[in-house]
Design an enzyme around this catalytic site. Structure first.
Site, PDB file in Angstrom:
ATOM      1  N   ASP A  63      -0.588  -1.250   7.240  1.00 22.83           N
ATOM      2  CA  ASP A  63      -2.134  -1.231   7.426  1.00 22.83           C
ATOM      3  C   ASP A  63      -2.689  -2.224   6.623  1.00 22.83           C
ATOM      4  OD1 ASP A  63      -2.087   0.386   9.677  1.00 22.83           O
ATOM      5  OD2 ASP A  63      -1.803   2.240   8.168  1.00 22.83           O
ATOM      6  N   CYS A 114       1.014  -1.354  -0.112  1.00 21.66           N
ATOM      7  CA  CYS A 114       0.171   0.175   0.017  1.00 21.66           C
ATOM      8  C   CYS A 114       0.933   1.341   0.072  1.00 21.66           C
ATOM      9  CB  CYS A 114      -0.789  -0.068   1.190  1.00 21.66           C
ATOM     10  SG  CYS A 114      -0.134  -0.264   2.592  1.00 21.66           S
ATOM     11  N   GLY A 140       2.829   0.391   3.913  1.00 18.76           N
ATOM     12  CA  GLY A 140       3.027  -1.086   4.121  1.00 18.76           C
ATOM     13  C   GLY A 140       3.024  -1.579   5.318  1.00 18.76           C
TER      14      GLY A 140
END
Length: 564
Positions: free
Chosen positions: A345, A340, A343
């Protein structure tokens, strides 16, 4: 810590959750408790894998990664004694153990042959390429393929900022070339911006990131960002592979699978820990990433991807899990990267779900009980990789709890690697086409395959009991689970029925909810509706046919229902 002297149970999980909820992990602030947690994760990995340990002492590689980074190498026979570990600190080798020395039988015919010393060097060289120095790192091994995690790509501002910091406070900058002499020469150039164009700098830095990706045999890069670039106050804070101006990542299969950020999960809490009708607002101004999946992948999933903007969070998560399982079950010897923005959640969410799903299939961590598996994924996938649970709890962003709540939706065969690998795949076209969806394309929901009878949040027990699930040999799946031996067979040969998979997922969810209720509790936004709803859900679940009794004393001791 000797394995025979330590038994995992709910108390260890509660202790972990209590400490996790009070302070976030930092690699530069190692306490005796954190050291114990890391040693326990190593013990759990050692039950099923040969691995090396790459040192990240004091966060020298990344301040939010474990100080003992595990590099899984091969599966082995779970009945043998734990193998020795290769430890790599600052590039040095301590002890070496292999299957012959330990008496282990290795399962993976295609196990990775990475040189940990070389891999650590690639970690060092590629640090600048990714946000917060969260470089690409392998965390799950399945049939010689890795599931990897990282942050997204760094922006120009972060690259200059980090390299300048390294140069000023460490005396040098991160090397971005195979030429050792450029370690010092490159430092001044990157730090000051003189002597090299921006394109040349990014060619070197992202070139090292690409080297690392190739070394790990990564083919698929799954980007969960809802933005093309993270922008704040008109400044690009991050970038991503899908918008790299020079198409440096074009040889990889890039999948844009936008997924709501952690802020969205405030709605999950406000909805009394239910996902009904929770649909992300895709019309927000900062949302500019569009779903993009190669046709060779999307065409085999029986999902109408044009409807993704109308799916609620359960539907969206389910279909993304189908996609990730499809990529992982491919017949190619290729690995998968999920990331994401930072990195820690959304990335932790999907890495944890993949690990649990593989365990439920009997294809990963076969020797671990449900309690051990929950401890491992909470400790390693969430805590030691920097998820800031205290801040998330304070803001009501309950993505961590959502992970284990969501297991009820993963019982079907569509989420089983075993069932997917049994299906034949048609040949891939040499030129891939893509599912690329613009603003105007959406549709209706798809049906769920859910645990309608599992309890909702806030349910816990004063006496924890899980009904063991028997495997084909009459052994309890909640304890050690050993594969049958056979010539040429592999972990994927284990046949785990959908019923057994469902029961295993239920045991993990029940374990977590019990410990979570006792360690942290649930803070409902309303009083009468929330508590009444919770009691109603318990009664509905407890009276359903075919369910083991996971909770003996409902709403006692371990459950803390409070109002805001």
């Amino acid at each position: 810590m000797a394995e025979e002297k330590f038994k995992f149970n709910e108390e260890q999980l509660i202790e972990l959750l209590v400490n996790f909820s009070k302070s976030a992990y930092r690699a530069s602030e190692i306490t005796p408790f954190i050291e114990e947690v890391q040693n326990r994760t190593l013990l759990l990995f050692s039950k099923d894998y040969q691995y090396s340990v790459i040192s990240n002492q004091n966060g020298e590689l990344c301040g939010h990664y474990p100080t003992k980074i595990v590099l899984l190498e091969s599966h082995f026979n779970a009945t043998s004694a734990p193998a020795k570990t290769r430890a790599f600190e600052n590039g040095s080798v301590d002890t070496v153990g292999n299957g012959a020395e330990s008496g282990r039988k290795f399962y993976d015919d295609k196990s990775h042959s990475n040189n940990p010393k070389k891999l650590r060097d690639l970690f060092v060289r590629s640090r600048l390429a990714r946000c917060r120095s969260r470089f690409v790192i392998p965390v799950i091994l399945y049939e010689g393929k890795y599931v990897c995690r990282s942050a997204t790509l760094s922006s120009t501002a972060e690259v200059y900022g980090k390299s300048s910091y390294d140069y000023l406070f460490s005396g040098s900058s991160t090397s971005t070339s195979d030429d050792p002499g450029e370690f010092s020469r490159g430092a001044g150039n990157i730090s000051s911006g003189y002597g090299s164009s921006e394109a040349q700098i990014f060619n070197r830095i992202r070139g090292q990131d690409i080297k690392l990706l190739k070394n790990l045999r990564i083919k698929y890069i799954c980007d969960l960002m809802v933005e093309n670039k993270k922008v704040k106050f008109y400044l690009n804070l991050t970038s991503s592979e899908k918008v790299d101006k020079r198409n440096r990542y074009s040889e990889f299969s890039l999948l844009a699978i936008p997924y709501p950020g952690v802020e969205f999960f405030c709605l999950f809490k406000e909805n009394n820990y239910r996902t009904d009708g929770l649909v992300f607002d895709w019309s927000q101004s900062f949302v500019d990433s569009k779903l993009m999946i190669p046709e060779s992948v999307s065409g085999r999933l029986n999902v109408d991807w044009s409807r993704y903007k109308l799916w609620d969070i359960s539907n969206l998560s389910q279909n993304y899990m189908k996609l990730l399982i499809r990529l992982l079950s491919n017949e190619e010897d290729s690995s998968l990267l999920v990331h994401c923005i930072s990195g820690w959640d959304r990335t932790s969410l999907f890495v944890s779900l993949l690990r649990i799903s593989l365990w439920a299939d009997g294809l990963a961590h076969q020797s671990l009980s449900a309690a051990e598996l929950v401890y491992l994924t909470v400790a390693y996938d969430w805590y030691l990789f920097g998820h800031n649970l205290p801040e998330r709890l304070d803001k009501g962003e309950d993505i961590f709890y959502f992970c284990f709540y969501f297991l009820r939706y993963l019982a079907g065969e569509d989420y089983s690697v075993s069932s997917r690998r049994s299906r034949s795949y048609s040949e891939r076209s040499s030129t891939e086409s893509f599912v690329f969806l613009g603003d105007g394309q959406s549709g209706s929901d798809v049906s769920l395959s859910s645990f309608s009878s599992l309890p909702d949040a806030g349910l816990s027990s004063s006496q924890f009991t899980v009904t063991p699930v028997a495997n084909g040999d009459g052994e309890a799946m909640g304890g050690s689970h050993h594969r049958r031996e056979g010539s040429g067979s592999s972990c994927s040969d284990i046949d785990v029925s959908s019923t057994r998979r469902r029961q295993r997922l239920e045991s993990v969810s029940a374990l977590f909810q019990s410990a979570y209720g006792k360690a942290i509790g649930f803070h409902y936004p309303g009083t009468s509706t929330s508590v009444t709803g919770a009691i109603s859900n318990v009664l509905d679940w407890a009276t359903s046919a075919g369910r083991g009794m996971f909770y003996k004393n409902i709403m006692r001791d371990g459950c803390h229902i409070e109002t805001d």
